[in-house]
Design a protein around this motif. Structure first.
Motif, PDB file in Angstrom:
ATOM      1  N   LEU A   1      -2.133   5.453 -14.379  1.00  0.00           N
ATOM      2  CA  LEU A   1      -2.968   6.009 -13.331  1.00  0.00           C
ATOM      3  C   LEU A   1      -3.124   7.519 -13.512  1.00  0.00           C
ATOM      4  N   GLY A   2      -4.373   7.964 -13.739  1.00  0.00           N
ATOM      5  CA  GLY A   2      -4.629   9.393 -13.837  1.00  0.00           C
ATOM      6  C   GLY A   2      -4.712   9.902 -15.258  1.00  0.00           C
ATOM      7  N   ASP A   3      -4.698  11.225 -15.377  1.00  0.00           N
ATOM      8  CA  ASP A   3      -4.925  11.920 -16.641  1.00  0.00           C
ATOM      9  C   ASP A   3      -3.706  11.801 -17.553  1.00  0.00           C
ATOM     10  N   GLN A   4      -3.865  11.084 -18.649  1.00  0.00           N
ATOM     11  CA  GLN A   4      -2.740  10.868 -19.562  1.00  0.00           C
ATOM     12  C   GLN A   4      -2.306  12.151 -20.252  1.00  0.00           C
ATOM     13  N   THR A   5      -3.224  13.089 -20.401  1.00  0.00           N
ATOM     14  CA  THR A   5      -2.876  14.347 -21.064  1.00  0.00           C
ATOM     15  C   THR A   5      -2.015  15.242 -20.175  1.00  0.00           C
ATOM     16  N   LYS A   6      -1.951  14.919 -18.876  1.00  0.00           N
ATOM     17  CA  LYS A   6      -1.162  15.715 -17.944  1.00  0.00           C
ATOM     18  C   LYS A   6      -0.026  14.904 -17.326  1.00  0.00           C
ATOM     19  N   GLY A   7       0.296  13.796 -17.973  1.00  0.00           N
ATOM     20  CA  GLY A   7       1.388  12.976 -17.476  1.00  0.00           C
ATOM     21  C   GLY A   7       0.938  11.984 -16.429  1.00  0.00           C
ATOM     22  N   ALA A   8       0.285  10.920 -16.860  1.00  0.00           N
ATOM     23  CA  ALA A   8      -0.224   9.900 -15.939  1.00  0.00           C
ATOM     24  C   ALA A   8       0.928   9.178 -15.245  1.00  0.00           C
ATOM     25  N   GLN A   9       0.695   8.787 -14.001  1.00  0.00           N
ATOM     26  CA  GLN A   9       1.667   7.951 -13.304  1.00  0.00           C
ATOM     27  C   GLN A   9       1.574   6.537 -13.864  1.00  0.00           C
ATOM     28  N   THR A  10       2.697   5.902 -14.091  1.00  0.00           N
ATOM     29  CA  THR A  10       2.691   4.556 -14.646  1.00  0.00           C
ATOM     30  C   THR A  10       3.507   3.600 -13.783  1.00  0.00           C
ATOM     31  N   TYR A  11       3.151   2.327 -13.884  1.00  0.00           N
ATOM     32  CA  TYR A  11       3.884   1.249 -13.222  1.00  0.00           C
ATOM     33  C   TYR A  11       4.222   0.200 -14.268  1.00  0.00           C
ATOM     34  N   THR A  12       5.460  -0.217 -14.322  1.00  0.00           N
ATOM     35  CA  THR A  12       5.854  -1.310 -15.202  1.00  0.00           C
ATOM     36  C   THR A  12       5.476  -2.632 -14.537  1.00  0.00           C
ATOM     37  N   TRP A  13       5.575  -3.717 -15.316  1.00  0.00           N
ATOM     38  CA  TRP A  13       5.279  -5.022 -14.732  1.00  0.00           C
ATOM     39  C   TRP A  13       6.279  -5.372 -13.628  1.00  0.00           C
ATOM     40  N   ALA A  14       7.522  -4.959 -13.791  1.00  0.00           N
ATOM     41  CA  ALA A  14       8.504  -5.206 -12.725  1.00  0.00           C
ATOM     42  C   ALA A  14       8.095  -4.474 -11.445  1.00  0.00           C
ATOM     43  N   GLU A  15       7.634  -3.237 -11.598  1.00  0.00           N
ATOM     44  CA  GLU A  15       7.205  -2.456 -10.426  1.00  0.00           C
ATOM     45  C   GLU A  15       5.929  -3.025  -9.812  1.00  0.00           C
ATOM     46  N   VAL A  16       5.002  -3.490 -10.648  1.00  0.00           N
ATOM     47  CA  VAL A  16       3.778  -4.106 -10.132  1.00  0.00           C
ATOM     48  C   VAL A  16       4.117  -5.342  -9.303  1.00  0.00           C
ATOM     49  N   SER A  17       4.994  -6.187  -9.836  1.00  0.00           N
ATOM     50  CA  SER A  17       5.371  -7.405  -9.126  1.00  0.00           C
ATOM     51  C   SER A  17       6.004  -7.092  -7.768  1.00  0.00           C
ATOM     52  N   THR A  18       6.877  -6.106  -7.745  1.00  0.00           N
ATOM     53  CA  THR A  18       7.521  -5.703  -6.492  1.00  0.00           C
ATOM     54  C   THR A  18       6.509  -5.138  -5.506  1.00  0.00           C
ATOM     55  N   GLN A  19       5.626  -4.264  -6.012  1.00  0.00           N
ATOM     56  CA  GLN A  19       4.645  -3.610  -5.154  1.00  0.00           C
ATOM     57  C   GLN A  19       3.673  -4.611  -4.544  1.00  0.00           C
ATOM     58  N   VAL A  20       3.245  -5.581  -5.325  1.00  0.00           N
ATOM     59  CA  VAL A  20       2.318  -6.592  -4.809  1.00  0.00           C
ATOM     60  C   VAL A  20       2.968  -7.369  -3.672  1.00  0.00           C
ATOM     61  N   ASP A  21       4.225  -7.765  -3.841  1.00  0.00           N
ATOM     62  CA  ASP A  21       4.900  -8.511  -2.781  1.00  0.00           C
ATOM     63  C   ASP A  21       5.089  -7.667  -1.522  1.00  0.00           C
ATOM     64  N   VAL A  22       5.378  -6.387  -1.695  1.00  0.00           N
ATOM     65  CA  VAL A  22       5.528  -5.493  -0.542  1.00  0.00           C
ATOM     66  C   VAL A  22       4.222  -5.396   0.241  1.00  0.00           C
ATOM     67  N   PHE A  23       3.121  -5.148  -0.460  1.00  0.00           N
ATOM     68  CA  PHE A  23       1.829  -5.041   0.225  1.00  0.00           C
ATOM     69  C   PHE A  23       1.382  -6.384   0.795  1.00  0.00           C
ATOM     70  N   ALA A  24       1.734  -7.477   0.114  1.00  0.00           N
ATOM     71  CA  ALA A  24       1.411  -8.799   0.638  1.00  0.00           C
ATOM     72  C   ALA A  24       2.109  -9.024   1.976  1.00  0.00           C
ATOM     73  N   GLN A  25       3.380  -8.618   2.066  1.00  0.00           N
ATOM     74  CA  GLN A  25       4.100  -8.732   3.342  1.00  0.00           C
ATOM     75  C   GLN A  25       3.428  -7.902   4.430  1.00  0.00           C
ATOM     76  N   GLY A  26       2.918  -6.718   4.033  1.00  0.00           N
ATOM     77  CA  GLY A  26       2.218  -5.868   4.992  1.00  0.00           C
ATOM     78  C   GLY A  26       0.948  -6.518   5.511  1.00  0.00           C
ATOM     79  N   LEU A  27       0.254  -7.256   4.659  1.00  0.00           N
ATOM     80  CA  LEU A  27      -0.963  -7.958   5.095  1.00  0.00           C
ATOM     81  C   LEU A  27      -0.621  -9.117   6.031  1.00  0.00           C
ATOM     82  N   VAL A  28       0.432  -9.864   5.681  1.00  0.00           N
ATOM     83  CA  VAL A  28       0.869 -10.968   6.544  1.00  0.00           C
ATOM     84  C   VAL A  28       1.247 -10.435   7.920  1.00  0.00           C
TER      85      VAL A  28
END
Length: 343
Positions: A28-55
């Motif tokens: 996420l963002g400009d790779q030349t300035k240090g883009a923010q990244t998410y691993t697959w483990a973090e993506v999986s966790t984040q999706v479940d967190v936001f899913a709970q928020g929607l429920v």
């Protein structure tokens, strides 16, 4: 018809989190300035967190959530979280006038609405929601079902009023697997999210990413041209590719390896120059009802739109060209019902 099978027994992001938890899934963002990244483990966790928020906000299975926004990481989280809870996503073009948005939402009769812009949501169909963590952790009792309706995509309306085309994970993944049987896209590669997620071409990028477990690159529009210097794959119009080739000095290595071109005439001189720089260019034909690309070919001096991809069939009947296959949509959505006009 050649068929490509996929073997997802759970949500794609959960599969990749189990198999390759530390691999980068999102940049996420400009790779030349240090883009923010998410691993697959973090993506999986984040999706479940936001899913709970929607429920927690009351969204239930099979309900329709409309999203009015340009591409951002929040829209990606929303789409995945909406799917995770068994609801359905539909994106609207934020460039439409307020009256046009009102009209489209009235037609869809969506249950919920999310937008990243300052608009009078109280005058629009659907209860407004937010993207947030839950106040109390909870289970999300929805399992992976590849045949479940998950996305609605509005057609351009070129032959009348826009239609809401319904796709399942099966059709999206079949579209991805067919194209990637021709285009090389591996787990270590990255695809720029350069097309809008309210359009089938943008959703197709998302599902190719999920199918392969590669890296999705998300940047602001102002950075998209620059991002072509560090991604390996992109879906572009010819002028974007021309600008990149004009800016890169001769003999300098380019990260970009594969480009899906469309939207305008493709000069042979452009694809020849790209090939000399190590970039394979592709073009083809697609439609919303078939989850994007139907046929594809190397973009060169040869005519036509290429060969029909795996998971699709093309045939003639009474002078009409008809298509079908695993990537075919479930039908059209109207009055909270999916009309199965196909199959």
């Amino acid at each position: 018809m050649a068929e490509i099978k996929h073997d997802f027994l759970t949500w794609p992001w959960q599969r990749w989190a189990a198999e390759r938890p530390s691999d980068v899934a999102i940049s996420l963002g400009d790779q030349t300035k240090g883009a923010q990244t998410y691993t697959w483990a973090e993506v999986s966790t984040q999706v479940d967190v936001f899913a709970q928020g929607l429920v927690e906000q009351g969204i239930k299975r099979d309900q329709l959530v409309a999203v009015i926004a340009d591409n951002t990481i929040d829209v990606v989280w929303l789409i995945l979280a909406i799917i995770r809870i068994g609801a359905r996503y539909v994106g609207l073009n934020p460039k439409l006038s307020f009256a046009e948005i009102q009209q489209q939402l009235a037609m869809l009769d969506n249950h919920y609405l999310w937008s990243d812009r300052d608009i009078a949501t109280e005058q629009l169909t659907g209860q407004e929601i937010t993207l947030r963590q839950p106040e109390v952790s909870r289970m999300v009792p929805v399992t992976w079902q590849e045949h479940r309706p998950v996305t609605l995509t509005l057609t351009s309306g070129s032959t009348g009023s826009p239609k809401a085309v319904v796709h399942s994970p099966e059709s999206h993944l079949a579209s991805a697997s067919g194209l990637l049987s021709k285009m090389t896209f591996n787990a270590e590669d990255s695809w720029l999210l350069s097309l809008p997620l309210f359009h089938i071409s943008g959703l197709a990028i998302l599902w190719r990413w999920l199918y392969r477990g590669a890296c999705l690159v998300i940047v602001e529009k102002a950075l998209q041209q620059q991002a072509l210097s560090w991604v390996t794959h992109a879906s572009l119009v010819p002028t974007q590719l021309q600008r990149l080739l004009d800016q890169v000095p001769t003999q300098q290595p380019i990260a970009l390896k594969q480009v899906l071109l469309g939207g305008a005439h493709i000069p042979v001189s452009l694809t020849d120059k790209a090939r000399s720089a190590g970039i394979d260019c592709w073009c083809g034909y697609g439609m919303t009802e078939m989850a994007s690309t139907i046929s594809v070919k190397q973009a060169d001096e040869s005519q036509g739109v290429g060969n029909v991809l795996p998971n699709r069939e093309l045939f003639l009947r009474e002078g009409e060209i008809l298509v079908r296959g695993k990537s075919l949509c479930l039908g059209y959505y109207r009055n909270h019902t999916i009309f199965l006009y196909f199959r």
